[in-house]
Design an enzyme around this catalytic site. Structure first.
Site, PDB file in Angstrom:
ATOM      1  N   LYS A   1      -5.871  12.169  -0.793  1.00 19.14           N
ATOM      2  CA  LYS A   1      -5.258  11.426  -1.879  1.00 19.14           C
ATOM      3  C   LYS A   1      -6.205  10.714  -2.885  1.00 19.14           C
ATOM      4  O   LYS A   1      -6.036  10.533  -4.337  1.00 19.14           O
ATOM      5  CB  LYS A   1      -4.100  10.241  -1.474  1.00 19.14           C
ATOM      6  CG  LYS A   1      -3.451   9.576  -2.477  1.00 19.14           C
ATOM      7  CD  LYS A   1      -2.411  10.243  -3.146  1.00 19.14           C
ATOM      8  CE  LYS A   1      -1.778   9.233  -4.055  1.00 19.14           C
ATOM      9  NZ  LYS A   1      -0.780   9.975  -4.913  1.00 19.14           N
TER      10      LYS A   1
ATOM     11  N   LYS B   1      -4.894  -0.109  -8.037  1.00 16.04           N
ATOM     12  CA  LYS B   1      -4.784  -0.184  -6.507  1.00 16.04           C
ATOM     13  C   LYS B   1      -5.347   1.130  -5.834  1.00 16.04           C
ATOM     14  O   LYS B   1      -6.057   0.999  -5.005  1.00 16.04           O
ATOM     15  CB  LYS B   1      -3.274  -0.371  -6.159  1.00 16.04           C
ATOM     16  CG  LYS B   1      -3.273  -0.675  -4.517  1.00 16.04           C
ATOM     17  CD  LYS B   1      -2.730   0.280  -3.831  1.00 16.04           C
ATOM     18  CE  LYS B   1      -1.373   1.180  -4.124  1.00 16.04           C
ATOM     19  NZ  LYS B   1      -0.853   2.223  -3.550  1.00 16.04           N
TER      20      LYS B   1
ATOM     21  N   THR C   1       0.174   5.131  -0.288  1.00 14.08           N
ATOM     22  CA  THR C   1      -0.940   5.141  -0.694  1.00 14.08           C
ATOM     23  C   THR C   1      -2.025   4.136  -0.403  1.00 14.08           C
ATOM     24  O   THR C   1      -1.920   3.086  -0.860  1.00 14.08           O
ATOM     25  CB  THR C   1      -1.297   5.479  -2.196  1.00 14.08           C
ATOM     26  OG1 THR C   1      -0.458   6.641  -2.420  1.00 14.08           O
ATOM     27  CG2 THR C   1      -2.726   5.791  -2.684  1.00 14.08           C
TER      28      THR C   1
HETATM   29  N1  LIG Z   1       5.810   5.735  -8.024  1.00  9.22           N
HETATM   30  C1  LIG Z   1       4.858   6.750  -7.906  1.00  9.22           C
HETATM   31  O1  LIG Z   1       5.042   7.364  -8.950  1.00  9.22           O
HETATM   32  C2  LIG Z   1       4.084   7.187  -6.919  1.00  9.22           C
HETATM   33  C3  LIG Z   1       3.420   8.283  -6.752  1.00  9.22           C
HETATM   34  C4  LIG Z   1       2.633   8.514  -5.686  1.00  9.22           C
HETATM   35  C5  LIG Z   1       2.445   7.456  -4.683  1.00  9.22           C
HETATM   36  N2  LIG Z   1       2.973   6.355  -4.816  1.00  9.22           N
HETATM   37  C6  LIG Z   1       2.470   5.619  -3.874  1.00  9.22           C
HETATM   38  O2  LIG Z   1       3.783   5.073  -3.105  1.00  9.22           O
HETATM   39  C7  LIG Z   1       3.787   3.535  -2.611  1.00  9.22           C
HETATM   40  C8  LIG Z   1       5.380   3.097  -3.119  1.00  9.22           C
HETATM   41  O3  LIG Z   1       5.304   3.328  -4.432  1.00  9.22           O
HETATM   42  P1  LIG Z   1       6.796   2.997  -5.334  1.00  9.22           P
HETATM   43  O4  LIG Z   1       6.554   3.549  -6.782  1.00  9.22           O
HETATM   44  O5  LIG Z   1       7.948   3.471  -4.475  1.00  9.22           O
HETATM   45  O6  LIG Z   1       6.566   1.440  -5.326  1.00  9.22           O
HETATM   46  P2  LIG Z   1       7.847   0.307  -5.524  1.00  9.22           P
HETATM   47  O7  LIG Z   1       8.859   1.099  -6.246  1.00  9.22           O
HETATM   48  O8  LIG Z   1       7.236  -1.025  -5.958  1.00  9.22           O
HETATM   49  O9  LIG Z   1       8.611   0.156  -3.867  1.00  9.22           O
HETATM   50  C9  LIG Z   1       7.539  -0.433  -3.115  1.00  9.22           C
HETATM   51  C10 LIG Z   1       8.205  -0.746  -1.809  1.00  9.22           C
HETATM   52  O10 LIG Z   1       7.827  -1.524  -0.707  1.00  9.22           O
HETATM   53  C11 LIG Z   1       8.426  -2.676  -0.316  1.00  9.22           C
HETATM   54  N3  LIG Z   1       7.348  -3.684   0.125  1.00  9.22           N
HETATM   55  C12 LIG Z   1       6.329  -3.784  -0.605  1.00  9.22           C
HETATM   56  N4  LIG Z   1       5.553  -4.773   0.155  1.00  9.22           N
HETATM   57  C13 LIG Z   1       6.192  -4.834   1.214  1.00  9.22           C
HETATM   58  C14 LIG Z   1       6.161  -5.816   2.482  1.00  9.22           C
HETATM   59  N5  LIG Z   1       4.891  -6.438   2.566  1.00  9.22           N
HETATM   60  N6  LIG Z   1       6.962  -5.753   3.412  1.00  9.22           N
HETATM   61  C15 LIG Z   1       7.941  -5.203   3.368  1.00  9.22           C
HETATM   62  N7  LIG Z   1       8.340  -4.296   2.513  1.00  9.22           N
HETATM   63  C16 LIG Z   1       7.485  -4.381   1.251  1.00  9.22           C
HETATM   64  C17 LIG Z   1       9.226  -2.862  -1.547  1.00  9.22           C
HETATM   65  O11 LIG Z   1      10.267  -4.015  -1.089  1.00  9.22           O
HETATM   66  P3  LIG Z   1      10.925  -4.662  -2.317  1.00  9.22           P
HETATM   67  O12 LIG Z   1      12.392  -3.903  -2.814  1.00  9.22           O
HETATM   68  O13 LIG Z   1      11.410  -5.890  -1.416  1.00  9.22           O
HETATM   69  O14 LIG Z   1      10.010  -5.165  -3.276  1.00  9.22           O
HETATM   70  C18 LIG Z   1       9.736  -1.790  -2.208  1.00  9.22           C
HETATM   71  O15 LIG Z   1      10.809  -1.041  -1.253  1.00  9.22           O
HETATM   72  C19 LIG Z   1       2.505   2.965  -3.087  1.00  9.22           C
HETATM   73  O16 LIG Z   1       1.660   2.929  -2.366  1.00  9.22           O
HETATM   74  C20 LIG Z   1       2.383   3.868  -4.329  1.00  9.22           C
HETATM   75  O17 LIG Z   1       0.799   3.867  -4.772  1.00  9.22           O
HETATM   76  C21 LIG Z   1       3.818   6.037  -5.949  1.00  9.22           C
END
Ligand SMILES: NC(=O)c1ccc[n+]([C@@H]2O[C@H](COP(=O)([O-])OP(=O)(O)OC[C@H]3O[C@@H](n4cnc5c(N)ncnc54)[C@H](OP(=O)(O)O)[C@@H]3O)[C@@H](O)[C@H]2O)c1
Length: 297
Positions: free
Chosen positions: A175, A243, A100
């Site tokens: 979104k 965010k 997102t």
């Molecule tokens: N969780 C939800 O319910 C949900 C629902 C809809 C949309 N989203 C969106 O989906 C996205 C991911 O969410 P998530 O919940 O999966 O987050 P998360 O669990 O915090 O995972 C984020 C991932 O991105 C990686 N990452 C972050 N910064 C990076 C960078 N600079 N370089 C390389 N890798 C990087 C992290 O690596 P590390 O493992 O090393 O930290 C991790 O693998 C976000 O944009 C969020 O807004 C989430």
């Protein structure tokens, strides 16, 4: 599928980890990259895929490269940053971004992809952790129709609904609409449940009745029990929501659009962060109201 297509997945977080797993289950040959390598190693063990130590290494030779990282800067880093995927992807390959992020970064990366003879689709998702784990996400896409047709069968591996909304950035704009609608609904639900309890009603009994009528919502159906129990250690984190709302408010500022309720609820989420609830589910707006009740007494 009979012939496995080679794909890569960058970012194995709460969402990316199971999404990449569904691609394997649907017959794709998947190479993963994660910034924290231990998580990628765990994924490879679980799904029997391959590991790339940089985004470029994972993306080499892939027909489609998926990503689901945090924000605008993160997606820039794994695409056009040092050892980014765009430097190694083969001509004609497609990058699908499930992060997102802003519509502006989607348009910027669509242009950068073209300069590398690649294509780009912005494809943020809705449905949360459960949607990712069960492979039933809603995916809203921006990009060229012929490119969307190429990648939508692979996206179907972890989605129940995939739709092209328009040119680059349109998935992210859709979104934003999703998050704007959620913000107001969650605050309304929190006010209703807080009012019910303070008025001496049983909030669960109230929801049982009013969820059969016009007040019904996904948030009411799926969150009232945990809200009534004061449980917030699950779901979609307040930090992520802030965010997303910042992206919505920036887009609105640039376009001269008024988002008064979204701006207000964003401030309420700042209060929740100050209460230590940055990782709490977005339904924790109720905890903020309850804290106000308490201080009034
Ligand atoms: N969780 C939800 O319910 C949900 C629902 C809809 C949309 N989203 C969106 O989906 C996205 C991911 O969410 P998530 O919940 O999966 O987050 P998360 O669990 O915090 O995972 C984020 C991932 O991105 C990686 N990452 C972050 N910064 C990076 C960078 N600079 N370089 C390389 N890798 C990087 C992290 O690596 P590390 O493992 O090393 O930290 C991790 O693998 C976000 O944009 C969020 O807004 C989430």
């Amino acid at each position: 599928m009979t012939t496995a297509k080679k794909v890569a997945f960058l970012g194995l977080g709460v969402m990316g980890y199971p999404m990449a797993g569904h691609l394997v289950k649907h017959g794709y040959d998947v190479c993963v990259y994660n910034r924290t390598t231990a998580k990628a190693e765990q994924w490879v063990k679980e799904y029997n895929g391959q590991l790339g130590l940089t985004p470029a290494a994972a993306a080499e030779g892939a027909d489609i490269v998926f990503a689901c990282v945090g924000n605008d800067d993160d997606i820039r880093q794994v695409t056009v940053g040092a050892d980014g995927a765009f430097s190694s992807m083969k001509a004609g390959a497609v990058f699908v971004d499930h992060t997102t992020a802003s519509a502006a970064v989607a348009r910027e990366l669509a242009v950068a992809a073209e300069q590398h003879e690649l294509a780009f689709i912005d494809a943020p998702v809705s449905g949360g952790q459960a949607g990712a784990e069960n492979g039933v996400l809603t995916v809203m896409c921006g990009g060229q129709p012929e490119i969307f047709e190429q990648v939508s069968p692979a996206i179907d591996s972890f989605a129940r609904s995939v739709k092209l909304m328009g040119p680059a950035g349109s998935g992210q704009l859709t979104k934003m609409v999703n998050q704007i609608c959620i913000a107001g609904v969650v605050q309304g639900l929190s006010e209703g449940l807080n009012f019910a309890r303070q008025a001496g009603l049983d909030p669960e009994a109230v929801v049982e009745v009013i969820s059969k009528g016009a007040a019904q919502s996904w948030q009411m159906e799926n969150r009232y029990q945990t809200m009534a129990a004061g449980e917030y250690e699950h779901g979609f984190a307040v930090d992520w929501m802030r965010k997303d709302l910042a992206i919505c408010l920036e887009e609105a500022r640039n376009n001269g659009i008024s988002l008064p309720l979204t701006a207000l609820v964003d401030q309420f989420y700042a209060d929740v962060q100050n209460m230590g609830g940055g990782r709490w589910d977005t339904s924790s707006l109720l905890a903020r109201l309850e804290a106000l009740n308490f201080s009034d007494k």
